[in-house]
Design a protein around this motif. Structure first.
Motif, PDB file in Angstrom:
ATOM      1  N   GLU A  55       0.831  -1.213   0.000  1.00  0.00           N
ATOM      2  CA  GLU A  55       0.000   0.000   0.000  1.00  0.00           C
ATOM      3  C   GLU A  55       0.863   1.260   0.000  1.00  0.00           C
ATOM      4  OE1 GLU A  55      -3.855   2.047   0.386  1.00  0.00           O
ATOM      5  OE2 GLU A  55      -3.342   0.018  -0.208  1.00  0.00           O
ATOM      6  N   ARG A  56       1.871   1.293   0.871  1.00  0.00           N
ATOM      7  CA  ARG A  56       2.740   2.474   0.982  1.00  0.00           C
ATOM      8  C   ARG A  56       3.497   2.764  -0.311  1.00  0.00           C
ATOM      9  NH1 ARG A  56       4.322   0.358   5.835  1.00  0.00           N
ATOM     10  NH2 ARG A  56       6.218  -0.407   4.899  1.00  0.00           N
ATOM     11  N   ASN A  57       3.787   1.732  -1.071  1.00  0.00           N
ATOM     12  CA  ASN A  57       4.622   1.886  -2.270  1.00  0.00           C
ATOM     13  C   ASN A  57       3.829   1.855  -3.571  1.00  0.00           C
ATOM     14  OD1 ASN A  57       7.651   1.885  -1.482  1.00  0.00           O
ATOM     15  ND2 ASN A  57       6.684   0.413  -0.111  1.00  0.00           N
ATOM     16  N   LEU A  58       2.533   2.087  -3.496  1.00  0.00           N
ATOM     17  CA  LEU A  58       1.690   1.989  -4.688  1.00  0.00           C
ATOM     18  C   LEU A  58       2.206   2.852  -5.837  1.00  0.00           C
ATOM     19  CD1 LEU A  58      -0.739   0.857  -6.153  1.00  0.00           C
ATOM     20  CD2 LEU A  58      -2.087   2.743  -5.197  1.00  0.00           C
ATOM     21  N   GLN A  59       2.574   4.087  -5.573  1.00  0.00           N
ATOM     22  CA  GLN A  59       3.020   4.966  -6.662  1.00  0.00           C
ATOM     23  C   GLN A  59       4.300   4.444  -7.326  1.00  0.00           C
ATOM     24  OE1 GLN A  59       1.145   7.191  -8.148  1.00  0.00           O
ATOM     25  NE2 GLN A  59      -0.356   6.522  -6.626  1.00  0.00           N
ATOM     26  N   ARG A  60       5.152   3.810  -6.567  1.00  0.00           N
ATOM     27  CA  ARG A  60       6.348   3.203  -7.156  1.00  0.00           C
ATOM     28  C   ARG A  60       5.965   2.036  -8.059  1.00  0.00           C
ATOM     29  NH1 ARG A  60      10.533   1.813  -2.611  1.00  0.00           N
ATOM     30  NH2 ARG A  60      11.909   1.511  -4.399  1.00  0.00           N
ATOM     31  N   PHE A  61       4.964   1.250  -7.646  1.00  0.00           N
ATOM     32  CA  PHE A  61       4.477   0.168  -8.503  1.00  0.00           C
ATOM     33  C   PHE A  61       3.891   0.722  -9.793  1.00  0.00           C
ATOM     34  CE2 PHE A  61       4.315  -2.303  -4.455  1.00  0.00           C
ATOM     35  CZ  PHE A  61       5.114  -3.363  -4.850  1.00  0.00           C
ATOM     36  N   VAL A  62       3.133   1.795  -9.691  1.00  0.00           N
ATOM     37  CA  VAL A  62       2.536   2.424 -10.875  1.00  0.00           C
ATOM     38  C   VAL A  62       3.642   2.822 -11.858  1.00  0.00           C
ATOM     39  CG1 VAL A  62       1.268   4.462 -11.692  1.00  0.00           C
ATOM     40  CG2 VAL A  62       0.430   3.185  -9.703  1.00  0.00           C
ATOM     41  N   LYS A  63       4.730   3.397 -11.355  1.00  0.00           N
ATOM     42  CA  LYS A  63       5.853   3.809 -12.216  1.00  0.00           C
ATOM     43  C   LYS A  63       6.492   2.619 -12.925  1.00  0.00           C
ATOM     44  CE  LYS A  63       7.055   7.966  -9.704  1.00  0.00           C
ATOM     45  NZ  LYS A  63       7.951   8.582  -8.738  1.00  0.00           N
ATOM     46  N   GLU A  64       6.388   1.441 -12.329  1.00  0.00           N
ATOM     47  CA  GLU A  64       6.951   0.220 -12.928  1.00  0.00           C
ATOM     48  C   GLU A  64       5.900  -0.564 -13.726  1.00  0.00           C
ATOM     49  OE1 GLU A  64      10.133  -0.428 -13.017  1.00  0.00           O
ATOM     50  OE2 GLU A  64      10.575   1.287 -11.718  1.00  0.00           O
ATOM     51  N   ASN A  65       4.741   0.067 -14.002  1.00  0.00           N
ATOM     52  CA  ASN A  65       3.658  -0.582 -14.759  1.00  0.00           C
ATOM     53  C   ASN A  65       3.261  -1.918 -14.108  1.00  0.00           C
ATOM     54  OD1 ASN A  65       1.763  -0.710 -16.925  1.00  0.00           O
ATOM     55  ND2 ASN A  65       3.122  -2.105 -18.037  1.00  0.00           N
ATOM     56  N   THR A  66       3.154  -1.890 -12.772  1.00  0.00           N
ATOM     57  CA  THR A  66       2.930  -3.119 -12.011  1.00  0.00           C
ATOM     58  C   THR A  66       1.714  -2.984 -11.101  1.00  0.00           C
ATOM     59  OG1 THR A  66       5.300  -3.573 -12.036  1.00  0.00           O
ATOM     60  CG2 THR A  66       3.993  -4.724 -10.362  1.00  0.00           C
ATOM     61  N   ILE A  67       0.913  -4.030 -11.081  1.00  0.00           N
ATOM     62  CA  ILE A  67      -0.227  -4.139 -10.178  1.00  0.00           C
ATOM     63  C   ILE A  67       0.175  -5.063  -9.025  1.00  0.00           C
ATOM     64  CG2 ILE A  67      -2.618  -4.922  -9.927  1.00  0.00           C
ATOM     65  CD1 ILE A  67      -2.350  -2.531 -11.820  1.00  0.00           C
ATOM     66  N   PRO A  68       0.228  -4.553  -7.796  1.00  0.00           N
ATOM     67  CA  PRO A  68       0.498  -5.436  -6.660  1.00  0.00           C
ATOM     68  C   PRO A  68      -0.816  -6.022  -6.134  1.00  0.00           C
ATOM     69  CG  PRO A  68       0.585  -3.147  -5.953  1.00  0.00           C
ATOM     70  CD  PRO A  68       0.246  -3.147  -7.420  1.00  0.00           C
ATOM     71  N   LEU A  69      -0.829  -7.318  -5.905  1.00  0.00           N
ATOM     72  CA  LEU A  69      -1.988  -8.011  -5.354  1.00  0.00           C
ATOM     73  C   LEU A  69      -1.541  -8.803  -4.135  1.00  0.00           C
ATOM     74  CD1 LEU A  69      -3.495  -9.493  -8.661  1.00  0.00           C
ATOM     75  CD2 LEU A  69      -4.282  -7.449  -7.433  1.00  0.00           C
ATOM     76  N   ILE A 144      10.974  -5.163   0.202  1.00  0.00           N
ATOM     77  CA  ILE A 144      10.288  -4.444  -0.874  1.00  0.00           C
ATOM     78  C   ILE A 144      11.287  -3.877  -1.887  1.00  0.00           C
ATOM     79  CG2 ILE A 144      10.126  -2.198   0.277  1.00  0.00           C
ATOM     80  CD1 ILE A 144       7.194  -3.766  -1.584  1.00  0.00           C
ATOM     81  N   GLU A 145      12.482  -3.512  -1.430  1.00  0.00           N
ATOM     82  CA  GLU A 145      13.486  -2.970  -2.358  1.00  0.00           C
ATOM     83  C   GLU A 145      13.963  -4.051  -3.327  1.00  0.00           C
ATOM     84  OE1 GLU A 145      13.847   0.197  -2.745  1.00  0.00           O
ATOM     85  OE2 GLU A 145      12.546   0.517  -1.013  1.00  0.00           O
ATOM     86  N   GLU A 146      14.056  -5.287  -2.860  1.00  0.00           N
ATOM     87  CA  GLU A 146      14.410  -6.390  -3.759  1.00  0.00           C
ATOM     88  C   GLU A 146      13.361  -6.516  -4.868  1.00  0.00           C
ATOM     89  OE1 GLU A 146      15.675 -11.039  -3.367  1.00  0.00           O
ATOM     90  OE2 GLU A 146      13.941 -10.400  -2.190  1.00  0.00           O
ATOM     91  N   ILE A 147      12.104  -6.376  -4.512  1.00  0.00           N
ATOM     92  CA  ILE A 147      11.017  -6.459  -5.495  1.00  0.00           C
ATOM     93  C   ILE A 147      11.188  -5.369  -6.551  1.00  0.00           C
ATOM     94  CG2 ILE A 147       8.512  -6.262  -5.829  1.00  0.00           C
ATOM     95  CD1 ILE A 147       9.449  -8.814  -4.307  1.00  0.00           C
ATOM     96  N   PHE A 148      11.462  -4.148  -6.112  1.00  0.00           N
ATOM     97  CA  PHE A 148      11.625  -3.055  -7.093  1.00  0.00           C
ATOM     98  C   PHE A 148      12.860  -3.257  -7.948  1.00  0.00           C
ATOM     99  CE2 PHE A 148       8.538  -0.933  -4.321  1.00  0.00           C
ATOM    100  CZ  PHE A 148       7.609  -0.605  -5.294  1.00  0.00           C
ATOM    101  N   ASP A 149      13.939  -3.792  -7.405  1.00  0.00           N
ATOM    102  CA  ASP A 149      15.126  -4.090  -8.213  1.00  0.00           C
ATOM    103  C   ASP A 149      14.785  -5.098  -9.308  1.00  0.00           C
ATOM    104  OD1 ASP A 149      16.643  -2.373  -6.658  1.00  0.00           O
ATOM    105  OD2 ASP A 149      17.577  -3.986  -5.473  1.00  0.00           O
ATOM    106  N   ILE A 150      14.014  -6.121  -8.962  1.00  0.00           N
ATOM    107  CA  ILE A 150      13.616  -7.126  -9.958  1.00  0.00           C
ATOM    108  C   ILE A 150      12.705  -6.495 -11.005  1.00  0.00           C
ATOM    109  CG2 ILE A 150      12.352  -9.301 -10.310  1.00  0.00           C
ATOM    110  CD1 ILE A 150      15.071  -9.644  -8.860  1.00  0.00           C
ATOM    111  N   LEU A 151      11.718  -5.719 -10.562  1.00  0.00           N
ATOM    112  CA  LEU A 151      10.782  -5.091 -11.507  1.00  0.00           C
ATOM    113  C   LEU A 151      11.519  -4.209 -12.512  1.00  0.00           C
ATOM    114  CD1 LEU A 151       7.817  -4.159  -9.146  1.00  0.00           C
ATOM    115  CD2 LEU A 151       7.779  -5.832 -11.024  1.00  0.00           C
ATOM    116  N   LYS A 152      12.526  -3.488 -12.053  1.00  0.00           N
ATOM    117  CA  LYS A 152      13.282  -2.605 -12.945  1.00  0.00           C
ATOM    118  C   LYS A 152      14.098  -3.389 -13.957  1.00  0.00           C
ATOM    119  CE  LYS A 152      13.390   1.175  -9.747  1.00  0.00           C
ATOM    120  NZ  LYS A 152      14.008   1.788  -8.627  1.00  0.00           N
TER     121      LYS A 152
END
Length: 154
Positions: A55-69, A144-152
């Protein structure tokens, strides 16, 4: 335990009720990446922190074209009350309740002994292909940072 889906393979579609009692299917998100974030049970401390991080990182997910569920085997009414208690208003928390744990079973992360899913994250690309997954010890909060590294990198 390893996931039953190999990296590079298409993942099974599903339709589950979310915390708002709305049907959610993986296929409705084609064209976007999806983070499938599994937690064993609602109302527990690590699971709470895991879903709040989404929830806290939703805008970062949006920037990565990602839907978190968020996923667990809890019933839909439980997910609804829990989301309200946590003030989770943007992330969909899905109930893999009936048939009990079917989606977790399809993904190879159902714990038969305890009747719950393992804690795990799966990243699915825009075409429904599994790009990455990790299964965590039950007491470990996913980074959560590992997740963003992978998404990028996808």
């Amino acid at each position: 335990m390893n996931a039953s889906i190999a990296i590079g393979n298409e993942v099974p579609d599903f339709t589950l009720k979310d915390n708002n009692n709305v049907d959610v299917s993986l296929s409705q998100y084609r064209g976007k990446k999806v983070l499938m974030s599994w937690h064993p049970l609602a109302w527990t401390p690590v699971c709470t922190d895991q879903m709040r991080a989404l929830e806290r990182n939703l805008q970062r997910f949006v920037k990565e074209n990602t839907i978190p569920l968020g996923f667990s085997v809890d019933p839909q009414p439980c997910k609804e009350i829990w989301a309200n208690a946590l003030k989770i208003t943007n992330i969909k928390l899905l109930a893999d309740f009936w048939p009990h744990g079917k989606v977790a079973m399809d993904y190879g992360i159902f714990n038969d002994r305890d009747g719950i899913s393992q804690r795990a994250n799966f990243i699915v690309d825009e075409k429904g292909i599994l790009k990455w997954y990790k299964i965590y010890p039950s007491a470990e909060l996913p980074d959560i940072e590992e997740i963003f590294d992978i998404l990028k990198s996808i």
